[in-house]
Each structure stands twice: as structure tokens, then as C-alpha cells.
Design a protein around this motif. Structure first.
Motif, PDB file in Angstrom:
ATOM      1  N   LEU A   1       0.824  -1.200   0.000  1.00 17.01           N
ATOM      2  CA  LEU A   1       0.000   0.000   0.000  1.00 17.01           C
ATOM      3  C   LEU A   1       0.863   1.257   0.000  1.00 17.01           C
ATOM      4  N   LEU A   2       1.932   1.241   0.759  1.00 15.60           N
ATOM      5  CA  LEU A   2       2.820   2.404   0.803  1.00 15.60           C
ATOM      6  C   LEU A   2       3.489   2.653  -0.540  1.00 15.60           C
ATOM      7  N   TYR A   3       3.850   1.599  -1.252  1.00 16.12           N
ATOM      8  CA  TYR A   3       4.441   1.768  -2.579  1.00 16.12           C
ATOM      9  C   TYR A   3       3.451   2.394  -3.553  1.00 16.12           C
ATOM     10  N   VAL A   4       2.219   1.925  -3.526  1.00 17.47           N
ATOM     11  CA  VAL A   4       1.194   2.481  -4.418  1.00 17.47           C
ATOM     12  C   VAL A   4       0.939   3.945  -4.083  1.00 17.47           C
ATOM     13  N   GLN A   5       0.875   4.270  -2.795  1.00 20.95           N
ATOM     14  CA  GLN A   5       0.679   5.660  -2.390  1.00 20.95           C
ATOM     15  C   GLN A   5       1.848   6.526  -2.829  1.00 20.95           C
ATOM     16  N   TYR A   6       3.062   6.010  -2.706  1.00 22.33           N
ATOM     17  CA  TYR A   6       4.249   6.756  -3.133  1.00 22.33           C
ATOM     18  C   TYR A   6       4.193   7.072  -4.625  1.00 22.33           C
ATOM     19  N   PHE A   7       3.892   6.069  -5.448  1.00 22.25           N
ATOM     20  CA  PHE A   7       3.846   6.288  -6.891  1.00 22.25           C
ATOM     21  C   PHE A   7       2.723   7.248  -7.267  1.00 22.25           C
ATOM     22  N   ALA A   8       1.574   7.118  -6.644  1.00 29.76           N
ATOM     23  CA  ALA A   8       0.455   8.004  -6.949  1.00 29.76           C
ATOM     24  C   ALA A   8       0.771   9.441  -6.549  1.00 29.76           C
ATOM     25  N   PHE A   9       1.312   9.633  -5.362  1.00 27.98           N
ATOM     26  CA  PHE A   9       1.625  10.977  -4.878  1.00 27.98           C
ATOM     27  C   PHE A   9       2.712  11.625  -5.727  1.00 27.98           C
ATOM     28  N   TYR A  10       3.730  10.865  -6.082  1.00 24.73           N
ATOM     29  CA  TYR A  10       4.817  11.400  -6.901  1.00 24.73           C
ATOM     30  C   TYR A  10       4.311  11.788  -8.288  1.00 24.73           C
ATOM     31  N   LYS A  11       3.426  10.965  -8.859  1.00 22.53           N
ATOM     32  CA  LYS A  11       2.876  11.263 -10.178  1.00 22.53           C
ATOM     33  C   LYS A  11       2.019  12.531 -10.134  1.00 22.53           C
ATOM     34  N   VAL A  12       1.217  12.692  -9.090  1.00 23.18           N
ATOM     35  CA  VAL A  12       0.402  13.894  -8.953  1.00 23.18           C
ATOM     36  C   VAL A  12       1.294  15.128  -8.825  1.00 23.18           C
ATOM     37  N   LEU A  13       2.365  15.029  -8.061  1.00 27.35           N
ATOM     38  CA  LEU A  13       3.289  16.152  -7.920  1.00 27.35           C
ATOM     39  C   LEU A  13       3.947  16.520  -9.250  1.00 27.35           C
ATOM     40  N   ILE A  14       4.326  15.517 -10.021  1.00 27.72           N
ATOM     41  CA  ILE A  14       4.928  15.782 -11.331  1.00 27.72           C
ATOM     42  C   ILE A  14       3.940  16.510 -12.240  1.00 27.72           C
ATOM     43  N   VAL A  15       2.721  16.024 -12.271  1.00 32.55           N
ATOM     44  CA  VAL A  15       1.718  16.638 -13.132  1.00 32.55           C
ATOM     45  C   VAL A  15       1.409  18.059 -12.665  1.00 32.55           C
ATOM     46  N   PHE A  16       1.230  18.233 -11.367  1.00 30.95           N
ATOM     47  CA  PHE A  16       0.807  19.529 -10.822  1.00 30.95           C
ATOM     48  C   PHE A  16       1.898  20.588 -10.911  1.00 30.95           C
ATOM     49  N   PHE A  17       3.139  20.223 -10.607  1.00 21.89           N
ATOM     50  CA  PHE A  17       4.204  21.219 -10.542  1.00 21.89           C
ATOM     51  C   PHE A  17       5.078  21.303 -11.791  1.00 21.89           C
ATOM     52  N   ASN A  18       5.023  20.326 -12.667  1.00 19.88           N
ATOM     53  CA  ASN A  18       5.864  20.348 -13.865  1.00 19.88           C
ATOM     54  C   ASN A  18       5.064  20.375 -15.155  1.00 19.88           C
ATOM     55  N   LEU A  19       4.211  19.397 -15.324  1.00 22.21           N
ATOM     56  CA  LEU A  19       3.535  19.230 -16.610  1.00 22.21           C
ATOM     57  C   LEU A  19       2.495  20.321 -16.876  1.00 22.21           C
ATOM     58  N   VAL A  20       1.646  20.620 -15.907  1.00 25.08           N
ATOM     59  CA  VAL A  20       0.607  21.635 -16.114  1.00 25.08           C
ATOM     60  C   VAL A  20       1.207  23.014 -16.383  1.00 25.08           C
ATOM     61  N   PRO A  21       2.173  23.493 -15.565  1.00 26.87           N
ATOM     62  CA  PRO A  21       2.766  24.798 -15.902  1.00 26.87           C
ATOM     63  C   PRO A  21       3.467  24.795 -17.261  1.00 26.87           C
ATOM     64  N   TYR A  22       4.105  23.695 -17.607  1.00 21.41           N
ATOM     65  CA  TYR A  22       4.760  23.589 -18.908  1.00 21.41           C
ATOM     66  C   TYR A  22       3.741  23.733 -20.035  1.00 21.41           C
ATOM     67  N   MET A  23       2.646  23.002 -19.935  1.00 16.18           N
ATOM     68  CA  MET A  23       1.632  23.043 -20.991  1.00 16.18           C
ATOM     69  C   MET A  23       0.972  24.424 -21.072  1.00 16.18           C
ATOM     70  N   ILE A  24       0.710  25.045 -19.952  1.00 16.29           N
ATOM     71  CA  ILE A  24       0.099  26.372 -19.963  1.00 16.29           C
ATOM     72  C   ILE A  24       1.045  27.386 -20.610  1.00 16.29           C
ATOM     73  N   LEU A  25       2.310  27.355 -20.235  1.00 15.93           N
ATOM     74  CA  LEU A  25       3.259  28.285 -20.822  1.00 15.93           C
ATOM     75  C   LEU A  25       3.477  28.014 -22.307  1.00 15.93           C
ATOM     76  N   LYS A  26       3.425  26.752 -22.723  1.00 17.89           N
ATOM     77  CA  LYS A  26       3.567  26.430 -24.145  1.00 17.89           C
ATOM     78  C   LYS A  26       2.390  26.978 -24.943  1.00 17.89           C
ATOM     79  N   VAL A  27       1.199  26.945 -24.370  1.00 14.39           N
ATOM     80  CA  VAL A  27       0.019  27.476 -25.058  1.00 14.39           C
ATOM     81  C   VAL A  27       0.089  28.985 -25.145  1.00 14.39           C
ATOM     82  N   ILE A  28       0.561  29.628 -24.095  1.00 11.64           N
ATOM     83  CA  ILE A  28       0.646  31.089 -24.063  1.00 11.64           C
ATOM     84  C   ILE A  28       1.687  31.602 -25.058  1.00 11.64           C
ATOM     85  N   ILE A  29       2.812  30.927 -25.130  1.00 13.61           N
ATOM     86  CA  ILE A  29       3.907  31.407 -25.991  1.00 13.61           C
ATOM     87  C   ILE A  29       3.645  31.042 -27.390  1.00 13.61           C
TER      88      ILE A  29
END
Length: 80
Positions: free
Chosen positions: A52-80
Motif C-alpha cells: 500500500l505504501l508503494y502504491v501511495q508513493y507512486f500516486a503521490f509522486y505522479k500527482v506532484l509531477i503533473v501539478f508542478f511540472n507538466l501543467v505549468p509547462y503546458m500552460i506556458l507552451k500554449v501562451i507562448i
């Protein structure tokens, strides 16, 4: 720092973090038993709880990647 540099940084950060996530998932799949043994002895956690801890780790890490890296990247790519 220019917007282009920030976009480039976020893009590479997303790639690096996804590689780290993928490598850790593959290593856990290949060496599951030895990793579970090491972690259960190191942190005094039962084998069943570690799954259970491994699954939680992977899920939390993936959410952090999407929230702090991928979403800002995509928004800035659309703006520019």
C-alpha cells in the motif's frame, strides 16, 4: 530568467521526473521481494503494508509531477 528558459526547465524537469518514476517502478517490479525485505527491516513495517505504501508513493509522486511540472509547462507552451 526569460520565459523560454522557464518553459525549457519545466519540460526537462518533467522528463527527468518521469524517468525517475519509471525507473523506480521497474526496479520495484524486478526486485520486489528483496526491496520489501530491506524496507520492512529498515522501517519496521509489515510486508502487506509496504504494498500500500508503494502504491501511495507512486500516486503521490505522479500527482506532484503533473501539478508542478507538466501543467505549468503546458500552460506556458500554449501562451507562448
Amino acid at each position: 530568467m526569460a520565459i523560454e528558459q522557464i518553459v525549457s526547465f519545466l519540460g526537462w524537469s518533467t522528463i527527468v521526473n518521469m524517468v525517475i518514476l519509471s525507473v523506480s517502478a521497474v526496479l520495484l517490479l524486478l526486485f520486489r521481494q528483496s526491496i520489501i525485505t530491506i524496507h520492512s527491516q529498515l522501517f519496521n513495517v509489515e510486508h502487506k503494508a509496504l504494498n500500500l505504501l508503494y502504491v501511495q508513493y507512486f500516486a503521490f509522486y505522479k500527482v506532484l509531477i503533473v501539478f508542478f511540472n507538466l501543467v505549468p509547462y503546458m500552460i506556458l507552451k500554449v501562451i507562448i
